[in-house]
Scaffold this motif. Structure first.
Motif, PDB file in Angstrom:
ATOM      1  N   ILE B  58      52.661   5.358 -25.830  1.00  0.00           N
ATOM      2  CA  ILE B  58      53.721   6.246 -26.321  1.00  0.00           C
ATOM      3  C   ILE B  58      53.113   7.414 -27.093  1.00  0.00           C
ATOM      4  O   ILE B  58      53.494   8.579 -26.893  1.00  0.00           O
ATOM      5  N   VAL B  59      52.145   7.139 -27.937  1.00  0.00           N
ATOM      6  CA  VAL B  59      51.525   8.227 -28.702  1.00  0.00           C
ATOM      7  C   VAL B  59      50.838   9.219 -27.761  1.00  0.00           C
ATOM      8  O   VAL B  59      50.912  10.436 -27.954  1.00  0.00           O
ATOM      9  N   ALA B  60      50.188   8.697 -26.706  1.00  0.00           N
ATOM     10  CA  ALA B  60      49.560   9.611 -25.743  1.00  0.00           C
ATOM     11  C   ALA B  60      50.603  10.521 -25.098  1.00  0.00           C
ATOM     12  O   ALA B  60      50.356  11.715 -24.868  1.00  0.00           O
ATOM     13  N   ALA B  63      51.391  13.368 -27.345  1.00  0.00           N
ATOM     14  CA  ALA B  63      50.380  14.425 -27.333  1.00  0.00           C
ATOM     15  C   ALA B  63      50.601  15.365 -26.146  1.00  0.00           C
ATOM     16  O   ALA B  63      50.435  16.587 -26.269  1.00  0.00           O
ATOM     17  N   VAL B  64      51.006  14.790 -25.000  1.00  0.00           N
ATOM     18  CA  VAL B  64      51.319  15.631 -23.825  1.00  0.00           C
ATOM     19  C   VAL B  64      52.519  16.526 -24.143  1.00  0.00           C
ATOM     20  O   VAL B  64      52.512  17.742 -23.897  1.00  0.00           O
ATOM     21  N   LEU B 117      47.392  13.871 -32.201  1.00  0.00           N
ATOM     22  CA  LEU B 117      48.044  15.176 -32.348  1.00  0.00           C
ATOM     23  C   LEU B 117      47.185  16.158 -33.124  1.00  0.00           C
ATOM     24  O   LEU B 117      47.445  17.365 -33.103  1.00  0.00           O
ATOM     25  N   GLY B 118      46.196  15.659 -33.842  1.00  0.00           N
ATOM     26  CA  GLY B 118      45.366  16.557 -34.654  1.00  0.00           C
ATOM     27  C   GLY B 118      46.145  17.180 -35.791  1.00  0.00           C
ATOM     28  O   GLY B 118      45.855  18.291 -36.237  1.00  0.00           O
ATOM     29  N   LEU B 119      47.174  16.465 -36.271  1.00  0.00           N
ATOM     30  CA  LEU B 119      48.029  16.980 -37.347  1.00  0.00           C
ATOM     31  C   LEU B 119      48.339  15.836 -38.314  1.00  0.00           C
ATOM     32  O   LEU B 119      48.372  14.668 -37.915  1.00  0.00           O
TER      33      LEU B 119
END
Lengths: 324, 324
Positions: B58-60, B63-64, B117-119
């Motif tokens: 789900i997290v991947a 990111a998309v 996400l880099g956030l």
């Protein structure tokens, strides 16, 4: 009446000297707390009832008690007083909104007590004061989310949520007047099937007497009869435990306390209450956070101790304000 | 599916640009919020299910989605993201403890989302996010003690007590899994007679279909049939209203909220729900503080808006921290 032990002399610890009054429907407990935290002259006197001026008459009696406490302990100068009362209490406004046994409605008790006592007054609710004492000094210590349940003549509770007391404008914690049985009897409060019509110590004695035609001195006698094999007593006791377990399970679904601290007369049943209550609670819950069921520690004086703590808090806040 | 209006463009107001993801059991809503508070590119995509790695998959997918949102709005640089999920959520620890539809247990979703996400990520609970949005921007605005109830496939609630969200370690607000009928059916959660087995929109449709042998598209059809005189539909609908009223009455005895805000699919019944619910609540209460029953304002996007608010709060706190 149960023996009335003096609270642990070191329990409150050092702080301001204060007067504390825990006004009950029958008796008022009062004491002077000195700077070392000793509870001095703890006594229980009848609460005067006066339908013409219920709040004024009670506050006048507190002023008399105050003079007697001070006369008995010369040299101790309280800097604040705590006054706790039952019923619906708006602590922020200093108002006793309603107390069925005492008869007031929207009485500005804090301000008349400040005038009568000549001291700043921390005004509060008896069960929330007891809950605060259990949270700061007793069985609820260390829990951020905890419910302190007092089961005696009636059933009331104090909520500590996110580490802070929660009063809901003075209306919160009335688990005794939450619906337990939609087909049950009418409660004196006016609603149908309130928990305290089934599961308070008073209700257990009353229901057994009504069903058996045999008056009993209290819930303890019903428990003893149930243990001895009396099926009627067993049913009355089990109904009470079931109603309590269901009410706690509902509380758990909503508030998920880490612990439910149980005090009041019924808690003196000990394992005969806590054992089946815990078992039924386990059966009623699924993924929920199962709270620890914990026996209250401070006993009968929790309300007075909490009232003294509130008076000390007030004194501390005023002093801080002065020096700021 | 119901029409999906774009939220009021001015609702969120000026602040940090953030990404927001409201992960549901079926669909995930996502959007980019710009510095003026406009909700850009709001979309609904299927939530990917992967029993081998439910949280990672789900997290991947988030990111998309993030890359697509950013590509569609060049020049907008989000400084934080919000991710809300259903089930049991420990916001403080950043853990998705359990979500029956999605399959994770104790998944450190905040940290894996921050990496993906880099956030910085504000991680939260979908219904509490929706409740927070209703409290800050919608129907719960101005109330210090308020419960926001979402009645759809299930029943969940968010609590604001003393002006602050209350999560009970992630377990609070589960009114849908509070005991409504001790003789009722077993809930998928494992407990008996949970409120949502009687009073959710899903339960109303299911119970009517089971009793009548006639499949229905939803609770609305059951209400329409009841209104047209179908006695079976009437009974199923009235049972749901009664169970809701009793659950709210119990909530009132404990928490005494000033208002209960009701959203979710069932609230769309409007006066056909709010009218009888209020009447039954009046009959069940006595001295209690009677809450206003209020229709939710933010609709289906409350969860996404609350998630964006949480991301903005986090960004603000980090910026304040930087400058301190």
């Amino acid at each position: 009446m149960a023996p009335h032990p003096t609270p642990d002399a070191t329990r409150l610890g050092p702080g301001h000297a204060v007067l504390a009054f825990d006004v009950g429907g029958t008796d008022t407990k009062s004491a002077l707390v000195d700077a070392s935290g000793r509870v001095l002259g703890l006594r229980r006197t009848p609460t005067p009832l006066d339908s013409a001026d219920p709040a004024g008459t009670i506050v006048a009696s507190l002023a008399v008690l105050a003079r007697e406490h001070l006369a008995a302990a010369p040299g101790i100068v309280p800097v604040a007083a705590g006054v706790s009362v039952p019923g619906l209490v708006d602590e922020l406004a200093g108002i006793g909104m309603f107390a069925s046994n005492l008869g007031w409605r929207d009485a500005p008790i804090r301000s008349i007590a400040e005038t009568a006592l000549g001291l700043p007054v921390a005004f509060g609710h008896d069960v929330r004061a007891a809950g605060d004492a259990e949270h700061r000094l007793g069985a609820a210590r260390g829990y951020g989310d905890v419910v302190v349940l007092a089961i005696g003549t009636g059933i009331a509770s104090a909520l500590v949520l996110g580490g802070r007391p929660y009063a809901g404008g003075g209306f919160a914690g009335e688990i005794g007047h939450s619906l337990a049985d939609p087909l049950g009897e009418r409660c004196p409060c006016g609603a149908i099937g309130c928990l305290e019509t089934i599961a308070s110590a008073g209700a257990i004695a009353r229901r057994y007497a009504a069903a058996s035609g045999t008056p009993v001195g209290g819930a303890r006698e019903v428990l003893d009869a149930a243990t001895a094999g009396d099926p009627l007593a067993r049913r009355v006791w089990d109904d009470a435990v079931e109603a309590l377990a269901e009410a706690i399970a509902r509380l758990v679904a909503i508030l998920a306390p880490e612990a439910v601290v149980i005090g009041g007369g019924l808690a003196q049943a000990g394992p005969a209450l806590f054992g089946p209550l815990g078992a039924r609670l386990d059966a009623l819950l699924s993924f929920h956070r199962r709270p620890a069921l914990v026996h209250a520690e401070l006993g009968d004086d929790a309300g007075l101790l909490g009232t003294a703590l509130a008076a000390r808090d007030l004194a501390g806040a005023r002093r801080d304000g002065d020096s700021a």
